[in-house]
Design a protein around this motif. Structure first.
Motif, short mmCIF file in Angstrom:
data_model
loop_
_atom_site.label_atom_id
_atom_site.label_comp_id
_atom_site.label_asym_id
_atom_site.label_seq_id
_atom_site.Cartn_x
_atom_site.Cartn_y
_atom_site.Cartn_z
N ILE A 213 1.15 -1.02 -0.30
CA ILE A 213 0.18 0.22 -0.12
C ILE A 213 1.04 1.56 -0.47
O ILE A 213 1.08 2.06 -0.83
CB ILE A 213 -0.87 -0.55 0.88
CG1 ILE A 213 -1.78 -1.07 1.59
CG2 ILE A 213 -1.70 1.53 1.29
CD1 ILE A 213 -2.44 -1.11 2.49
N LEU A 214 2.25 0.83 0.80
CA LEU A 214 2.78 2.37 0.93
C LEU A 214 3.73 2.87 -0.78
O LEU A 214 3.95 4.23 -0.07
CB LEU A 214 4.16 2.04 1.71
CG LEU A 214 3.49 2.13 3.59
CD1 LEU A 214 4.08 1.63 4.13
CD2 LEU A 214 2.81 3.54 3.71
N LYS A 215 3.70 1.67 -1.14
CA LYS A 215 4.79 1.56 -2.05
C LYS A 215 4.11 3.07 -3.53
O LYS A 215 4.80 4.14 -3.81
CB LYS A 215 4.98 0.93 -3.10
CG LYS A 215 5.97 -0.24 -2.91
CD LYS A 215 5.45 -2.03 -3.33
CE LYS A 215 7.00 -2.65 -3.11
NZ LYS A 215 7.11 -3.73 -3.92
N PRO A 216 2.89 2.80 -3.95
CA PRO A 216 1.97 3.93 -4.64
C PRO A 216 1.84 5.01 -3.77
O PRO A 216 2.53 6.17 -4.93
CB PRO A 216 0.93 3.36 -4.98
CG PRO A 216 0.59 2.02 -3.97
CD PRO A 216 1.71 1.41 -3.32
N LEU B 242 11.66 -3.16 -17.27
CA LEU B 242 12.32 -2.78 -18.50
C LEU B 242 12.01 -1.22 -18.47
O LEU B 242 13.31 -0.11 -18.77
CB LEU B 242 11.98 -2.93 -19.40
CG LEU B 242 12.59 -4.69 -20.05
CD1 LEU B 242 12.12 -5.46 -21.25
CD2 LEU B 242 13.78 -4.89 -19.28
N VAL B 243 11.18 -0.52 -18.19
CA VAL B 243 10.76 0.94 -19.09
C VAL B 243 11.13 1.84 -16.65
O VAL B 243 12.28 2.83 -17.57
CB VAL B 243 9.09 1.28 -18.68
CG1 VAL B 243 8.28 2.76 -18.66
CG2 VAL B 243 8.86 0.51 -20.17
N VAL C 188 5.81 4.92 -13.51
CA VAL C 188 5.69 4.00 -13.65
C VAL C 188 5.79 3.29 -12.76
O VAL C 188 4.67 1.85 -13.13
CB VAL C 188 6.94 3.54 -14.83
CG1 VAL C 188 6.86 2.50 -15.60
CG2 VAL C 188 5.81 4.72 -16.30
N ARG C 189 7.39 2.84 -12.40
CA ARG C 189 7.18 1.26 -11.85
C ARG C 189 5.70 1.77 -10.42
O ARG C 189 5.91 -0.08 -10.11
CB ARG C 189 8.21 1.66 -10.77
CG ARG C 189 9.55 0.43 -9.74
CD ARG C 189 9.09 -0.98 -10.14
NE ARG C 189 9.65 -1.90 -8.90
CZ ARG C 189 8.59 -2.20 -8.13
NH1 ARG C 189 7.24 -1.87 -8.84
NH2 ARG C 189 9.02 -3.30 -7.78
N TYR C 190 6.00 2.54 -9.38
CA TYR C 190 5.18 2.45 -7.89
C TYR C 190 3.49 2.44 -8.46
O TYR C 190 3.22 1.78 -7.97
CB TYR C 190 5.43 3.35 -7.29
CG TYR C 190 7.23 2.51 -6.87
CD1 TYR C 190 8.31 3.27 -7.15
CD2 TYR C 190 6.88 1.86 -6.04
CE1 TYR C 190 9.22 3.13 -6.87
CE2 TYR C 190 8.18 1.48 -5.75
CZ TYR C 190 9.56 1.99 -6.26
OH TYR C 190 10.52 1.44 -5.67
N VAL D 15 12.29 15.73 -15.02
CA VAL D 15 10.76 14.87 -16.02
C VAL D 15 11.54 12.67 -16.05
O VAL D 15 9.95 12.38 -16.14
CB VAL D 15 11.04 14.98 -17.53
CG1 VAL D 15 10.19 14.23 -18.60
CG2 VAL D 15 10.96 16.37 -18.15
N PHE D 16 12.85 12.56 -16.56
CA PHE D 16 12.87 10.87 -16.01
C PHE D 16 12.47 10.49 -15.26
O PHE D 16 11.98 8.99 -15.10
CB PHE D 16 13.85 10.65 -16.98
CG PHE D 16 13.93 11.07 -18.29
CD1 PHE D 16 14.24 11.65 -18.93
CD2 PHE D 16 14.44 9.93 -19.40
CE1 PHE D 16 14.20 12.23 -20.10
CE2 PHE D 16 14.16 10.38 -20.89
CZ PHE D 16 13.97 11.00 -21.36
N TYR D 17 13.16 10.63 -14.09
CA TYR D 17 12.95 10.40 -12.91
C TYR D 17 11.53 10.64 -12.59
O TYR D 17 11.10 9.51 -11.66
CB TYR D 17 13.31 11.28 -11.39
CG TYR D 17 15.15 11.45 -11.12
CD1 TYR D 17 16.23 12.16 -11.36
CD2 TYR D 17 15.69 9.57 -11.45
CE1 TYR D 17 16.60 11.45 -11.45
CE2 TYR D 17 17.06 9.33 -11.16
CZ TYR D 17 17.96 10.40 -11.23
OH TYR D 17 18.93 9.95 -10.75
N GLY D 18 10.98 11.60 -12.67
CA GLY D 18 9.19 11.39 -11.90
C GLY D 18 8.51 10.13 -13.15
O GLY D 18 7.88 8.89 -12.60
#
Lengths: 229, 89
Positions: free
Chosen positions: A13-16, A84-85, A61-63, A53-56
């Protein structure tokens, strides 16, 4: 129940929330930095903006997509693609952050590029990113991305340390920027250590905490330096 | 020997001269900018393309004046300079 146990048991739950927080910080940074970039067209500011921009995108995407997969809203088949993304955007962000510090030495101060995403100098970053991702995918590991980021942040820490010594009397934030680079380096080293110990949850939590502090430091610096009138 | 100016500093200096002189002729701007003719042309072309400056014909003579965007740049210059210096960009 101690806080560590609470965090571990509720990590899905905390990840997102973590991803949204980092994404929001990056969004604010990009907004403020883009405004001064559009006036100045300064190449270093451009690369700095691109990094966030890329970090965001990477963290969202990941979380966020990762959470959708975890809770069954997206098929688990997409997890590898999401990874991968995530790796691609994370690696490119690191390259852009380093480039923002060294671009004058690499490109010269009077370069005029229409696009910072489609130019021959950045093309090499794309190639290196794909090579790193391919190597990780082929060897079913994460150590190539860890190694690449440790190298990038070691270099960035060195450059920001030199900048601090050269400008510490006039520019107070340089020491915090050096601190942010050191924290980022530590986070990547700890990531590699966590992987060695089967993704030890305590270390992962520490890495997440360091990441939040680091991004907040960047945000503080951007707000502090762009509020001057 | 004076330190070589950064690109942003040169732009700031040119815009300040134009701001102080209102409608300034190219030759006077060239002398005030302290640039070689070729570099001066490159910078002025860039400033015209980016709409920091406009060129007008007054009595058959060409003059330069500052746009709103150019004025905004001068106002924001300290912020930009502060950001670049504090992040070592």
């Amino acid at each position: 129940m101690d806080i560590f146990t609470f965090l571990v048991e509720n990590r899905e739950i905390l990840k997102p929330i973590y991803g949204l927080l980092i994404g929001l910080i990056c969004f604010i940074i990009v907004l403020r930095v883009d405004k001064i970039f559009r006036l100045s067209l300064h190449q270093g500011i451009r690369y700095f903006r691109n990094a966030f921009v890329f970090y965001g995108i990477a963290f969202l995407v990941r979380y966020i997509l990762g959470a959708l997969i975890n809770f069954g809203y997206l098929s688990g088949d997409y997890f590898n693609l999401v990874t991968l993304v995530f790796k691609y955007f994370l690696i490119m962000a690191g390259f852009f952050l380093l480039q923002s510090l060294i671009w004058k030495r690499v490109e010269g101060p009077n370069i005029d590029c229409r696009s910072s995403l489609v130019n021959p100098r950045i093309f090499i970053f794309y190639i290196m990113s794909f090579v790193i991702i391919f190597l990780d995918y082929f060897w079913k590991t994460h150590y190539f991305i860890f190694l690449s980021q440790i190298i990038i942040f070691t270099m960035a820490s060195g450059v920001s340390l030199i900048n601090y010594y050269n400008g510490k009397k006039e520019h107070g934030f340089l020491k915090f920027y050096f601190l942010a680079m050191i924290l980022s380096l530590m986070a990547w080293i700890l990531n590699a250590v966590a992987a060695l110990f089967e993704w030890n949850q305590m270390i992962i939590l520490i890495v997440s905490g360091i990441n939040v502090i680091t991004f907040l430091l960047f945000l503080y610096g951007v707000v502090y330096t762009t509020r001057l009138r | 020997m004076a330190k070589k100016r950064e690109r942003l500093e040169v732009i700031r200096d040119i815009l300040k001269v134009i701001q102080n002189s209102r409608n300034i002729k190219p030759t006077r701007l060239l002398y005030a900018s302290n640039l070689s003719p070729q570099m001066f042309k490159d910078y002025v072309d860039e400033l015209l393309n980016k709409k920091f400056v406009i060129a007008e014909e007054n009595d058959g003579k060409r003059t330069f004046s500052l746009t709103k965007k150019g004025q905004d740049f001068l106002q924001e210059y300290r912020v930009i300079e502060n950001f670049v210096d504090n992040f070592g960009l």
